[in-house]
Design an enzyme around this catalytic site. Structure first.
Site, PDB file in Angstrom:
ATOM      1  CG  ASP A 340      20.523   9.251 -23.784  1.00  0.00           C
ATOM      2  OD1 ASP A 340      21.590   9.242 -23.139  1.00  0.00           O
ATOM      3  OD2 ASP A 340      20.458   8.945 -24.986  1.00  0.00           O
ATOM      4  CD  GLU A 341      18.015   6.286 -26.784  1.00  0.00           C
ATOM      5  OE1 GLU A 341      17.202   6.316 -27.725  1.00  0.00           O
ATOM      6  OE2 GLU A 341      19.246   6.132 -26.954  1.00  0.00           O
TER       7      GLU A 341
END
EC number: 3.2.1.52
Length: 550
Positions: A340-341
């Site tokens: 993620d991210e």
């Protein structure tokens, strides 16, 4: 899977099937009571079990429990050490007031023994293990053997869930100074709705001591959660010992804020004894700046410290070594690889990475995909099923390994898209199930639906369940439990119980009074659960008052 019943329970089945339809309707449309107290147990207006069982009937008798309650085990799995250990734990809970108990050798107690029947000797704890059980508690030959309660399950883990339910039926009566069960006879036939019922704990943003982690796991068992998602490492710290790459834990905050291999093994064993799997997470390629404290070559450059360097095979050698070591510690079939991210901007201005991208005709988006897929291959080669946060699905769903479990977090609507493409999904929508979002009230946790409108039964089965997430930027050992509880319990009932048997829309106040009661049960068991109805989690009580009103 149905539970085969001993002959001793067959007489009770007729009573159950005759009364079930009436009593189940009653259990979900009962009028609210504002302050449960000793009198609640004598009233047929409320059932204080959390999470609510699938099927149950009850009566109007009050039965006493012998302080010297004994355990009898039988069946192929009856000799499991888990059962004896669990009985000792629950006996301490049930007879917490042992020093106050009024013992009278001339009094015949109604319940003298708990009989646990486990049919299978298979003790493997895996996703989808049978957690169903039946519980029979009564007095008289028409209901059960006089003087005992019977828990019957296919596996030891179902028996553990039955013991938790039994413990919640037991109350200490301050006037008689005895432990009693109200509304007997009870017949409960229970199983979870979802196979994955998790709680994520982040130990990177703030280190949490082993005893605190154990306390969280213990409290999970009270709500019948079954997966402890351990987010051990992030960009801020790398507290875990990795024998193959021993310098990694130089990324810990201090030399005291670390977890040894022995610590991790202890957590896994402690959780297993409570029927809880431990899923570890090593988030790559982002959220990994702390790795470079011990091995700076994992950083693309001193000014580009994450994502990890995609251009070097040595980066994947380290990931492979970590996974090899993790496989020796964490036997659960799922392993979380994050994903993620991931901000890949600095790959473009780091000369050797930029050259590698050019040589391989890749954009940074392509390289992100390459990194995730290569990490997935490594995890699969170690015998793991990879779990990734939803960005990987949102960005390149057609390229993900078909075994990928998509972990939703950004918002609603992801699981329907994931299962439509044949992926399994875990629901953790941050708008309703992120515990660090202190302004999400209990009823939003309760109303959340992991299948969120998926009507096809075959697609619903691909939704494994869900988990509440405790990110630790603003929690440490001083306040983690009061931030987790009691709101995590609202999600726990949604994951265990059938919506038809809880139906918050029909009787919100009834659910609230049970929820408040469970919060107070947690506090009696030493869990620092926050007041149930505060708008903000972990806010102080509004003033003097009963636990059951706060």
């Amino acid at each position: 899977m149905s539970i085969p019943l001993n002959p001793r329970t067959l007489a009770f089945q007729l009573l159950f099937f005759i009364s079930y339809s009436v009593l189940l309707v009653t259990s979900r449309t009962l009028p609210s009571i504002s302050i449960p107290d000793d009198s609640h147990s004598n009233s047929n207006s409320q059932v204080f079990i959390w999470p609510l069982p699938s099927n149950f009937t009850f009566g109007n008798q009050t039965l006493s429990i012998n302080p010297d309650l004994s355990l009898a085990v039988s069946g192929n799995g009856g000799n499991s050490g888990f059962l004896a250990d669990a009985f000792d734990r629950y006996r301490r809970i049930i007879f917490k007031h042992e020093s106050k108990l009024r013992r009278n050798v001339n009094v015949a107690y109604d319940i003298e023994k708990i009989s646990v029947v486990v049919h299978s000797d298979d003790q493997e704890l895996k996703l989808g293990v049978d957690e169903s059980y039946s519980l029979l508690l009564g007095k008289g030959n028409g209901y059960s053997i006089v003087g005992e309660v019977t828990i019957e399950a296919n596996t030891v883990y179902g028996a553990l869930r039955g013991m938790e339910t039994f413990s919640q039926l037991c109350d200490f009566n301050y006037e008689t100074k005895t432990v009693q069960v109200y509304k007997a006879p009870w017949y409960i036939s229970d199983k979870p709705k979802f196979v994955y019922r998790g709680l994520m704990l982040d130990t990177s943003r703030h280190y949490l001591p082993i005893d605190v982690i154990k306390h969280v796991i213990e409290s999970m068992s009270y709500a019948k959660l079954n997966v402890f998602h351990w987010h051990i490492i992030d960009e801020e710290s790398f507290p875990l010992e990795v024998p193959t790459y021993p310098n990694l834990w130089k990324g810990a905050y201090t030399k005291w804020e670390r977890y040894t291999v022995e610590d991790a093994n202890e957590i896994v064993s402690y959780a297993r004894a409570r029927g809880i799997n431990v899923m570890a997470e090593i988030d790559v390629p982002g959220h990994a700046e702390s790795w470079g404290a011990g091995y700076p070559d994992l950083w693309p450059s001193p000014s580009c410290r994450e994502p990890l360097d995609v251009s070097k095979n040595s980066t994947f050698d380290v990931i492979s070594g970590i996974l090899t070591d993790m496989r020796k510690i964490f036997p659960f079939g799922l392993f979380h690889l994050g994903g993620d991210e991931v901000n890949t901007d600095c790959w473009n201005y780091t000369p050797h990475v930029k050259q590698w991208l050019h040589d391989h005709n890749m954009t940074t988006k392509d390289a992100y995909q390459y990194f995730v897929l290569r990490a997935q291959e490594l995890a699969i080669s170690k015998g793991y099923t990879p779990v990734n946060w939803e960005e990987t699905f949102n960005t390149f769903s057609d390229k993900l390994n078909p075994r990928t479990v998509v972990h939703n977090w950004l918002g609603p609507g992801v699981c329907p898209k994931a299962v439509a493409k044949g992926f399994k999904c875990i629901y953790s929508n941050q708008g309703v199930w992120y515990l660090d979002h202190l302004d999400i009230p209990w009823y939003e946790y309760y109303n959340a639906d992991p299948v969120e409108g998926i009507t096809d039964a075959s697609k619903q089965e691909l939704v494994l369940g869900g988990e509440v997430c405790m990110w630790s930027e603003t929690v440490d050992a001083s306040n983690v439990q009061q931030t987790i509880w009691p709101r995590a319990a609202a999600a726990a009932e949604r994951l265990w119980s059938n919506p038809e048997s809880t139906s918050v829309g029909n009787s919100t106040s009834t659910v609230l009074s049970r929820y408040q009661y469970f919060r107070c049960l947690l506090t009696r068991r030493g869990v620092q659960a926050a007041p149930a109805t505060n708008f903000y989690a972990r806010r102080a009580p509004t003033g003097p008052g009963s636990c059951y009103e706060q």
